[in-house]
Write an enzyme that holds these catalytic residues in place. Structure first.
Site, PDB file in Angstrom:
ATOM      1  CD  GLU A   4      63.932 -88.965  -9.766  1.00  0.00           C
ATOM      2  OE1 GLU A   4      63.590 -89.685 -10.286  1.00  0.00           O
ATOM      3  OE2 GLU A   4      64.113 -87.714 -10.357  1.00  0.00           O
ATOM      4  NE  ARG A   5      67.406 -86.139  -7.795  1.00  0.00           N
ATOM      5  CZ  ARG A   5      68.572 -86.028  -8.483  1.00  0.00           C
ATOM      6  NH1 ARG A   5      69.494 -86.542  -7.943  1.00  0.00           N
ATOM      7  NH2 ARG A   5      68.627 -85.596  -9.802  1.00  0.00           N
ATOM      8  CG  ASN A  57      60.829 -87.912 -12.987  1.00  0.00           C
ATOM      9  OD1 ASN A  57      60.323 -87.262 -13.829  1.00  0.00           O
ATOM     10  ND2 ASN A  57      61.847 -87.873 -12.088  1.00  0.00           N
ATOM     11  CE  LYS A  75      59.838 -84.025 -14.103  1.00  0.00           C
ATOM     12  NZ  LYS A  75      60.804 -84.777 -13.305  1.00  0.00           N
ATOM     13  CD  GLU A  80      63.968 -82.298 -14.526  1.00  0.00           C
ATOM     14  OE1 GLU A  80      63.487 -83.248 -13.833  1.00  0.00           O
ATOM     15  OE2 GLU A  80      64.857 -81.460 -13.950  1.00  0.00           O
ATOM     16  NE  ARG A 114      56.103 -81.421  -9.753  1.00  0.00           N
ATOM     17  CZ  ARG A 114      57.426 -81.784  -9.842  1.00  0.00           C
ATOM     18  NH1 ARG A 114      57.726 -82.597 -10.945  1.00  0.00           N
ATOM     19  NH2 ARG A 114      58.459 -81.372  -8.957  1.00  0.00           N
ATOM     20  NE  ARG A 170      65.932 -75.250 -14.241  1.00  0.00           N
ATOM     21  CZ  ARG A 170      66.447 -76.377 -13.826  1.00  0.00           C
ATOM     22  NH1 ARG A 170      67.568 -76.810 -14.335  1.00  0.00           N
ATOM     23  NH2 ARG A 170      65.967 -76.673 -13.092  1.00  0.00           N
ATOM     24  CE  LYS A 185      60.867 -78.898  -8.876  1.00  0.00           C
ATOM     25  NZ  LYS A 185      61.917 -79.569  -9.040  1.00  0.00           N
ATOM     26  CG  ASP A 217      65.579 -78.527  -9.303  1.00  0.00           C
ATOM     27  OD1 ASP A 217      64.371 -78.962  -8.462  1.00  0.00           O
ATOM     28  OD2 ASP A 217      66.153 -79.254  -9.494  1.00  0.00           O
ATOM     29  CD  GLU A 223      57.020 -79.799  -6.293  1.00  0.00           C
ATOM     30  OE1 GLU A 223      56.266 -79.556  -7.118  1.00  0.00           O
ATOM     31  OE2 GLU A 223      58.224 -80.387  -6.407  1.00  0.00           O
ATOM     32  CD  GLU A 279      67.265 -83.118  -6.040  1.00  0.00           C
ATOM     33  OE1 GLU A 279      66.089 -82.760  -5.849  1.00  0.00           O
ATOM     34  OE2 GLU A 279      67.887 -82.998  -7.223  1.00  0.00           O
TER      35      GLU A 279
HETATM   36  C1  GCU Z   1      64.865 -81.915  -9.600  1.00  0.00           C
HETATM   37  C2  GCU Z   1      65.358 -83.461  -9.170  1.00  0.00           C
HETATM   38  C3  GCU Z   1      64.805 -84.547 -10.056  1.00  0.00           C
HETATM   39  C4  GCU Z   1      63.327 -84.273 -10.012  1.00  0.00           C
HETATM   40  C5  GCU Z   1      62.754 -82.890 -10.511  1.00  0.00           C
HETATM   41  C6  GCU Z   1      61.451 -82.714 -10.402  1.00  0.00           C
HETATM   42  O1  GCU Z   1      65.425 -81.768 -10.833  1.00  0.00           O
HETATM   43  O2  GCU Z   1      66.702 -83.405  -9.409  1.00  0.00           O
HETATM   44  O3  GCU Z   1      65.192 -85.702  -9.468  1.00  0.00           O
HETATM   45  O4  GCU Z   1      62.454 -85.255 -10.846  1.00  0.00           O
HETATM   46  O5  GCU Z   1      63.668 -82.133  -9.904  1.00  0.00           O
HETATM   47  O6  GCU Z   1      60.802 -82.034  -9.435  1.00  0.00           O
HETATM   48  O7  GCU Z   1      60.528 -83.007 -11.263  1.00  0.00           O
END
Ligand code: GCU
Length: 687
Positions: free
Chosen positions: A167-168, A210, A290, A294, A327, A344, A368, A373, A395, A401
Site C-alpha cells: 500500500e502506497r 490495514n 490502526k 478508515e 495510531r 478533520r 502523524k 495526512d 510518524e 505518497e
Molecule cells: C493514508 C493512506 C492510506 C493509509 C493511511 C494510514 O490515508 O492513503 O493508504 O492506510 O494513510 O496511515 O493508515
C-alpha cells in the site's frame, strides 16, 4: 557474490588516498572480539568484510581472552575489565543501552581502535558507524566518540500486504510476502537488516496497518514459524520484529462473537495469542494498531475508549516486555462536505487529548507529523504538545505518497527537520517536538520515530535511486534529531556516490532544494491535497472537494482555504501560546501555512507585495522551471556516476519535468477560471 540489487550506502569501494590508507592501516592487524556470541561475531564479520573491500586486506578475526596484540580493532563491552587501561569510568557511564563508544589508542607499541558497546545490540551500530566514518575519511582523532540513540524506538512501518503488493509502495513488491505467504528470500532480508542497522533502526513492522484477510492470521501458528526466521535475521542486527494486528481478530480468527476489550474471553484470547507469539519469537516487539480508522474496527464499536482498547492489549504483552503502538490517525472519513463544522484537522486531538494519563506504561501513541495526512506541508500536530503523560512517537512517511511517489525527486529531510525543531511551548520555551519524541521532555520510558517504508524489491530498493536518501535520513534523524540536515544529506551522498566535489555539491543541491521545488509547483502555502483520488498522484484541484474524506479547500470565485482560527473551526485553539495567536492572525501566520489556517481572498497581499493569486501563478511557473535546474545539475554528473544509475535517475527527472508542467498548468488554469484574473506577467496559463 554480486547481488542483483543495490547495496545503497553500504557499497564499499577501495579507499585510494594513500595518506589516509597509511594512517588507518597501522591499526589493521586483526579484529579481536572480547565477547563470544553471535552478535559480536556478526559485527566482527561485517567489519572484516568492509575493511577487506576498503583496504584490500583480509583481517584475522579472533576471540581473545587477553589483549596482547600490537595493533588491531577491538570489539568489546564498555564494562569489560580488560578495557580498563583504555576506557575511563566517565566514558563508560556515558554509554547507554544501545549506544557505543569508539576510542583510538595511538601509542608507540599499541595501536588500537576500540569499539565498545553496553549491550549486544549496540555493537553492530558501532561497527557501521566506524565503517562509515572510515569511508568519509575521518581523521583518527575525530573517530573518538560516544554515540547514544536519543530516542528509544526507531521503527520502520511496512505497509506490505500478503499478496506481495505494498500500500502506497512505489518501489516494487514486498520483500516479505508473496501469494499469501511469507517469502523465504532470507538473503534479501538480511541485506535489508544490514541497511537498517547501519542507520540505527531497532524495529520493523512488516505488515500493513490495514490488516485484512490472511494478514489477520499472521499472529497464529500458521505463520509464526516463518516469521520467527525473519525475526532471527533482524535480531542479529539489533532489530525487533513487530506486527500490525486487526482489533477484531478475536472474532475473525478466535471464534468469539465480540472483540470488546472489557470482555473476559477477549482478554484471555489475546493473552493466549501473545503467549504463543513469544514462544516463537522471544524478543517480539509488540503490536501496531490502526483502530477505528478508515474502516478498521476498534474499541468505539463497543463504546469503549481507545485507552480501554490499547490497555487490554498492553496487559497481554506486558509480561514479555512487549509494547502496543496505537495510531492516533482517527477521524471521520465519512464526512459530508457540506458540513463546515467538522474539521478533520482537529480529530486526532479531540479523540486522544482527553485520554492523557489513561494509557498503560507500555502503550505508545503514534502520531502523524501533521493533523491531516502527510501533505507536502502541514503544521505540526498539536497533539505533540498536548499529552504530557502519554508515550508518543512521531510518524513520518518515507514513502512519497503525496510527494511525488518516487518519480519526483523530493528529499524529505528538510521538512522533517523543521517539524522536529518546532517549539510546542507546552512546557514553556524550548519544548521542541524532538524533545517530546525522544522522551526527554516529559521523561517518558517509550518514545520515538516511526517511518512508513519506501522500499520494495526493485533493483535499487526505492524506485528513484535518490529516494534512498530519505530512508537514510529517517534513521539518522531518529538516532539523533539534533544533527544538521546538511550533514546527514552530505554523508549519504558521499557514502553512496563517492566524494568527487562536483558530485557531492550537485547532489546535495538537488536534495536540499527538492522539497521546496515540489511544493512550489504543486500546492504551496499549506494548501495541500489537489491530487487525484485513490492513487494520489498528479494534479486534480477538486479531486477531494466533494468527497467524504474531510479534506476541503472550499475555493470559490473570491477566496480559498479553510478558516481554522478561533473564529472558524477553532483548530488553532489546540495549540499553546504563542502559536494560538500567531496562527490566528492572518498577518502573523507563517506564510507557508497561510491557506491551512485561513480563508484568504485572491487579492490578499502577501509579505512580498504579491497578491495571493499572483503568488500562485508565479510559484507554479517557478517550480516547474526549477525542475530544469535539477536536470541540469544531474546532467553535469554524466560520466561521474555509474551509468545505469545515472540513466535511471535521468529518466525520472524527465518524467518529473513533464508532470511538474502538468501540475503548473492544471493548477494555474483552475485559479484562472475561478477568478478570471490573468497573470500579471502575461504568460500563457494553458499552453
Ligand atoms: C493514508 C493512506 C492510506 C493509509 C493511511 C494510514 O490515508 O492513503 O493508504 O492506510 O494513510 O496511515 O493508515
Amino acid at each position: 557474490s554480486n547481488p542483483k540489487y543495490s547495496t545503497c550506502w553500504l557499497s564499499y569501494k577501495p579507499i585510494e588516498e594513500i595518506e589516509y590508507v597509511q594512517e588507518i592501516e597501522k591499526f589493521l592487524d586483526q579484529i579481536v572480539l572480547l565477547e563470544k556470541n553471535i552478535y559480536f561475531q556478526n559485527a566482527g564479520n561485517e567489519l572484516k568484510k568492509a575493511l577487506c573491500a576498503l583496504f584490500g586486506t583480509e583481517l584475522r578475526l579472533s576471540n581473545s581472552i587477553n589483549i596482547n596484540i600490537d595493533s588491531g580493532i577491538i570489539l568489546g563491552k564498555v564494562t569489560d575489565e580488560r578495557l580498563n587501561n583504555f576506557i575511563t569510568d566517565e566514558e563508560r557511564k556515558e554509554v547507554s543501552e544501545e549506544g557505543f563508544l569508539i576510542k583510538v589508542i595511538d601509542e608507540n607499541k599499541r595501536k588500537y581502535i576500540i569499539v565498545a558497546s553496553k549491550s549486544e545490540k549496540g555493537i553492530i551500530y558501532g561497527i557501521f558507524h566506524l565503517i562509515n566514518k572510515i569511508i568519509l575519511k575521518t581523521s583518527l582523532k575525530e573517530l573518538n566518540c560516544v554515540e547514544n540513540p536519543k530516542a528509544p524506538l526507531r521503527i520502520i512501518n511496512h505497509w506490505d500486504n500478503m499478496d506481495g503488493s505494498i500500500e502506497r509502495g512505489y518501489a516494487g513488491k514486498s520483500i516479505f510476502f508473496a501469494n499469501g505467504r511469507v517469502k523465504r528470500n532470507y538473503k534479501r532480508i538480511l541485506d535489508y537488516a544490514r541497511l537498517l542497522a547501519s542507520i540505527g533502526i531497532n524495529g520493523v513492522v512488516i505488515n500493513n496497518v490495514n490488516v485484512r484477510d490472511k494478514a489477520i492470521w499472521l499472529i497464529t501458528p500458521k505463520y509464526l514459524n516463518d516469521l520467527s526466521k525473519i525475526a532471527e535475521i533482524f535480531r542479529l542486527y539489533g532489530i525487533k520484529l513487530y506486527l500490525s494486528i486487526n482489533f477484531a481478530s478475536p472474532i475473525y480468527i478466535g471464534g468469539l462473537n465480540t472483540a470488546d476489550p472489557l470482555d473476559k474471553n477477549v482478554q484471555i484470547w489475546w493473552k493466549e495469542t501473545v503467549k504463543n507469539i513469544y514462544s516463537y519469537i522471544p524478543d517480539f516487539g509488540g503490536f501496531l494498531v490502526k483502530a477505528d480508522s478508515e474502516f478498521n474496527p476498534g474499541p468505539y464499536v463497543y463504546r469503549r475508549t481507545h485507552a480501554d482498547g490499547a490497555n487490554m492489549l498492553a496487559e497481554a504483552l506486558s509480561p514479555y516486555g512487549g509494547v502496543v503502538i496505537w495510531r492516533a490517525f482517527v477521524y471521520n472519513c465519512l464526512q459530508d462536505w457540506r458540513d463546515t463544522k467538522t474539521d478533520r484537522a482537529k480529530a486526532a486531538y479531540d479523540n486522544f487529548k482527553p485520554l492523557d494519563g489513561n494509557f498503560s506504561e507500555n502503550v505508545i501513541l503514534q502520531i502523524k507529523y501533521g493533523p491531516m495526512d502527510f501533505q507536502v506541508r502541514e503544521p505540526v500536530s498539536p497533539l505533540f504538545g498536548a499529552m504530557e503523560k502519554t508515550n508518543q512517537m512521531i510518524e513520518f512517511q518515507i514513502t512519497q505518497e503525496y510527494t511525488g511517489q518516487q518519480i519526483h525527486l523530493c528529499y524529505l529531510g528538510t521538512l522533517w527537520k523543521e517539524i522536529l525543531e518546532f517549539d510546542t511551548y507546552c512546557k514553556g520555551k524550548g519544548s521542541y517536538v524532538k524533545r517530546i519524541v525522544d522522551g526527554s521532555l516529559f521523561g517518558m520510558k517509550y518514545a520515538g520515530f516511526a517511518g512508513v517504508s519506501n522500499i520494495g524489491d526493485s533493483i535499487n530498493w526505492t524506485g528513484h535511486d535518490l529516494a534512498q536518501a530519505n530512508l537514510w535520513t529517517f534513521g539518522k534523524l531518529a538516532w539523533d534529531p539534533d544533527k544538521k540536515i546538511e550533514d546527514i544529506a552530505r554523508e549519504w551522498t558521499i557514502l553512496t556516490f563517492g566524494d568527487d566535489k562536483k558530485v557531492v555539491d550537485n547532489i546535495l543541491w538537488m536534495l536540499l532544494n527538492s522539497h521546496a521545488i515540489y511544493e512550489k509547483y504543486t500546492t504551496p502555502l499549506g494548501l495541500g491535497w489537489m491530487v487525484n483520488p485513490g492513487h494520489h498522484y498528479g494534479p486534480n484541484p477538486e479531486g477531494y472537494e466533494y468527497s467524504k474524506w474531510g479534506t476541503y479547500h472550499r475555493a470559490d470565485i473570491k477566496a480559498i482555504g479553510v478558516d481554522r482560527t478561533s473564529r472558524g473551526t477553532g483548530y488553532t485553539l489546540q495549540y499553546h501560546k504563542p502559536w494560538q495567536e500567531i496562527f490566528d492572525d492572518i498577518n502573523k501566520c507563517p506564510e507557508e501555512l497561510l491557506l491551512f489556517f485561513h480563508r484568504v481572498p485572491y487579492d490578499f497581499r502577501l509579505k512580498n507585495g504579491k497578491t495571493l493569486l499572483q503568488f500562485m501563478y508565479d510559484s507554479h511557473f517557478e517550480g516547474a522551471e526549477m525542475v530544469d535546474k535539477l536536470i541540469e545539475k544531474w546532467e553535469e554528473l554524466r560520466g561521474k556516476i555509474d551509468e545505469e544509475i545515472f540513466n535511471r535517475v535521468y529518466e525520472r527527472l524527465n518524467m518529473q519535468k513533464e508532470h511538474a508542467m502538468e501540475w503548473r498548468d492544471v493548477i494555474n488554469t483552475y485559479f484562472y477560471r475561478k477568478t478570471g484574473i490573468p497573470d500579471e506577467k502575461g504568460r500563457l496559463i494553458y499552453p
